[in-house]
Design an enzyme around this catalytic site. Structure first.
Site, PDB file in Angstrom:
ATOM      1  N   ALA A   1       0.833  -1.203   0.000  1.00 37.88           N
ATOM      2  CA  ALA A   1       0.000   0.000   0.000  1.00 37.88           C
ATOM      3  C   ALA A   1       0.867   1.252   0.000  1.00 37.88           C
ATOM      4  O   ALA A   1       0.580   2.221  -0.724  1.00 37.88           O
ATOM      5  CB  ALA A   1      -0.933   0.003   1.210  1.00 37.88           C
TER       6      ALA A   1
ATOM      7  N   GLU B   1       8.586   7.455   7.549  1.00 41.27           N
ATOM      8  CA  GLU B   1       7.695   7.737   6.413  1.00 41.27           C
ATOM      9  C   GLU B   1       6.457   6.848   6.461  1.00 41.27           C
ATOM     10  O   GLU B   1       5.343   7.319   6.187  1.00 41.27           O
ATOM     11  CB  GLU B   1       8.431   7.541   5.086  1.00 41.27           C
ATOM     12  CG  GLU B   1       7.580   7.858   3.876  1.00 41.27           C
ATOM     13  CD  GLU B   1       7.117   9.300   3.825  1.00 41.27           C
ATOM     14  OE1 GLU B   1       5.920   9.542   3.581  1.00 41.27           O
ATOM     15  OE2 GLU B   1       7.950  10.206   4.030  1.00 41.27           O
TER      16      GLU B   1
END
Length: 104
Positions: free
Chosen positions: A7, A53
């Site tokens: 994803a 991140e």
């Protein structure tokens, strides 16, 4: 776990860019490092960047899921995530600078 990585790769441009950077930084750190500890010190912060991140992307997804209307706390949450990514990049840069300048 793999669905999360997939994803992130599919949905997050920044994550893809950081993965490309990791393809350069990790082998270079392994090559430039003169000891196992030095190699770990050079390579480790890159994985911290990727981790932060992923967490930043999770925060952004959760905030976006809550709703599209503007709320000050939503903006703060996203800005804090962005600042965390910046701090991780600063760690990466400072680590490399200290190791390489220590050889001069």
């Amino acid at each position: 776990t793999w669905r999360g990585f997939a994803a992130a790769w599919r949905e997050e441009e920044a994550f893809r860019q950081e993965c490309v950077l990791a393809l350069l930084v990790v082998p270079l750190g392994l090559w430039v490092g003169e000891s196992g500890v030095e190699r770990a010190v050079l390579v480790g912060p890159m994985f911290i960047v990727l981790t932060v991140e992923l967490l930043n992307s999770a925060v952004e997804a959760a905030v976006d899921r809550i709703g599209a209307e503007h709320h000050p706390l939503s903006g703060i949450a996203k800005e804090l995530g962005s600042a965390a990514v910046f701090a991780a990049f600063a760690l990466l840069a400072i680590t490399w600078a200290l190791v390489l300048l220590g050889r001069v």
